[in-house]
Motif scaffolding. Sequence first.
Motif, short mmCIF file in Angstrom:
data_model
loop_
_atom_site.label_atom_id
_atom_site.label_comp_id
_atom_site.label_asym_id
_atom_site.label_seq_id
_atom_site.Cartn_x
_atom_site.Cartn_y
_atom_site.Cartn_z
N HIS A 1 41.35 52.80 46.57
CA HIS A 1 42.46 51.98 47.05
C HIS A 1 42.11 50.50 47.04
O HIS A 1 42.97 49.64 47.10
N VAL A 2 40.82 50.23 46.94
CA VAL A 2 40.30 48.87 46.79
C VAL A 2 39.29 48.89 45.64
O VAL A 2 38.45 49.79 45.56
N PHE A 3 39.39 47.90 44.75
CA PHE A 3 38.40 47.76 43.67
C PHE A 3 37.54 46.56 44.02
O PHE A 3 38.04 45.46 44.23
N CYS A 4 36.23 46.77 44.08
CA CYS A 4 35.29 45.71 44.45
C CYS A 4 34.70 45.12 43.18
O CYS A 4 33.79 45.70 42.57
N GLY A 5 35.22 43.97 42.76
CA GLY A 5 34.74 43.32 41.55
C GLY A 5 33.33 42.78 41.76
O GLY A 5 33.03 42.20 42.80
N GLU A 6 32.47 42.98 40.77
CA GLU A 6 31.08 42.55 40.89
C GLU A 6 30.75 41.34 40.02
O GLU A 6 30.23 40.36 40.51
N SER A 7 31.02 41.43 38.74
CA SER A 7 30.67 40.32 37.85
C SER A 7 31.51 40.43 36.58
O SER A 7 31.98 41.51 36.23
N MET A 8 31.69 39.28 35.91
CA MET A 8 32.42 39.28 34.65
C MET A 8 31.70 38.36 33.66
O MET A 8 30.87 37.55 34.05
N PHE A 9 32.02 38.53 32.38
CA PHE A 9 31.42 37.67 31.37
C PHE A 9 32.44 37.37 30.28
O PHE A 9 33.43 38.07 30.12
N SER A 10 32.18 36.30 29.54
CA SER A 10 33.07 35.87 28.48
C SER A 10 32.23 35.26 27.38
O SER A 10 31.49 34.31 27.63
N LEU A 11 32.31 35.79 26.16
CA LEU A 11 31.61 35.21 25.02
C LEU A 11 32.52 34.31 24.20
O LEU A 11 32.05 33.53 23.38
N VAL A 12 33.83 34.45 24.41
CA VAL A 12 34.81 33.55 23.80
C VAL A 12 35.78 33.12 24.90
O VAL A 12 35.93 33.80 25.91
N SER A 13 36.45 32.01 24.69
CA SER A 13 37.34 31.46 25.71
C SER A 13 38.38 32.48 26.16
O SER A 13 38.99 33.16 25.33
N ASN A 14 38.52 32.58 27.46
CA ASN A 14 39.58 33.38 28.13
C ASN A 14 39.35 34.88 28.12
O ASN A 14 40.16 35.62 28.69
N VAL B 1 43.94 43.94 37.04
CA VAL B 1 44.93 43.80 38.10
C VAL B 1 46.20 44.58 37.76
O VAL B 1 46.78 45.27 38.62
N GLU B 2 46.65 44.49 36.52
CA GLU B 2 47.87 45.23 36.12
C GLU B 2 47.65 46.74 36.27
O GLU B 2 48.56 47.46 36.69
N LYS B 3 46.45 47.20 35.94
CA LYS B 3 46.15 48.64 36.10
C LYS B 3 46.12 49.02 37.57
O LYS B 3 46.66 50.07 37.97
N LEU B 4 45.51 48.18 38.40
CA LEU B 4 45.45 48.47 39.84
C LEU B 4 46.84 48.47 40.46
O LEU B 4 47.13 49.28 41.35
N LYS B 5 47.69 47.58 40.00
CA LYS B 5 49.09 47.57 40.49
C LYS B 5 49.77 48.89 40.17
O LYS B 5 50.42 49.50 41.02
N THR B 6 49.62 49.32 38.92
CA THR B 6 50.25 50.57 38.47
C THR B 6 49.75 51.75 39.30
O THR B 6 50.53 52.66 39.65
N ASP B 7 48.46 51.73 39.64
CA ASP B 7 47.85 52.83 40.40
C ASP B 7 47.95 52.65 41.91
O ASP B 7 47.34 53.40 42.67
N LYS B 8 48.72 51.60 42.31
CA LYS B 8 49.03 51.36 43.73
C LYS B 8 47.79 51.09 44.61
O LYS B 8 47.69 51.60 45.73
N TYR B 9 46.89 50.33 44.08
CA TYR B 9 45.74 49.87 44.88
C TYR B 9 46.22 48.79 45.86
O TYR B 9 47.24 48.15 45.64
N LYS B 10 45.46 48.60 46.93
CA LYS B 10 45.83 47.64 47.95
C LYS B 10 45.26 46.25 47.69
O LYS B 10 45.86 45.25 48.09
N LEU B 11 44.11 46.19 47.02
CA LEU B 11 43.38 44.93 47.01
C LEU B 11 42.32 44.92 45.92
O LEU B 11 41.76 45.96 45.57
N LEU B 12 42.03 43.73 45.40
CA LEU B 12 40.86 43.51 44.56
C LEU B 12 39.91 42.60 45.34
O LEU B 12 40.26 41.47 45.68
N ASP B 13 38.74 43.12 45.65
CA ASP B 13 37.73 42.36 46.39
C ASP B 13 36.95 41.48 45.41
O ASP B 13 36.40 41.98 44.44
N CYS B 14 36.91 40.19 45.70
CA CYS B 14 36.18 39.25 44.83
C CYS B 14 35.00 38.61 45.55
O CYS B 14 34.39 37.67 45.03
N GLN B 15 34.72 39.05 46.75
CA GLN B 15 33.51 38.73 47.51
C GLN B 15 33.47 37.31 48.05
O GLN B 15 33.70 37.08 49.23
#
Length: 216
Positions: free
Chosen positions: A152-165, A175-189
Amino acid sequence: MSKLYYLTTDLFFPPVSQANRDGILAVGGDLSAERLLLAYKSGIFPWFEQDDPILWWSPNPRMVLFLQELVVSKSMRNILNRNSFTVTFNQKFRDVMSHCQKVKRDGQSGTWITNDMIEAYCKLNESGIAKSIEVWQNDELVGGLYGIDLGHVFCGESMFSLVSNASKVAFIALVEKLKTDKYKLLDCQVYNPHLESLGCREINRSEFIKILHNSH
């Protein structure tokens, strides 16, 4: 002033209210699947440098995204509409973590994603608890993120980008997937301006814990 709690082999964390002003709650312990899962379910996460003892954090305030508050800029919408990226879910978890470990970050000389941490989270991935989002361009992995999925909550840990955006594409797709699956929150710490530009904001730790513990 809060005293740091030193963990033993017991599977236990002190109440998050005992964290110090910086958000550090405890020191030591291990990165076993059981301890990591208990930590995330309690609003706690590990964050430490290579060769340092494990530090466990529960900051106040907490950076989160309420899913309906996602901000997608006009320029970002144009990028998404070009369909120059392909997104997959949970196909290359180890590769995503490895890229997150190696990517250079402003103001950081090393990485907090140790080899032991990669092995620990890959075990969680095998049991369906840790998941990744991959972003591809011309069949190359160019961006992504990973985190802990509590259902019900996804706890984001880290992200990376090798090209812009590319990391923004991963974030928006998650986020769009979490919305569809009716999650409550994305934790960004913890706060950073990049996350704020996407609609994330800080809330009181007690509010975060309340949402975390209310899975219905």
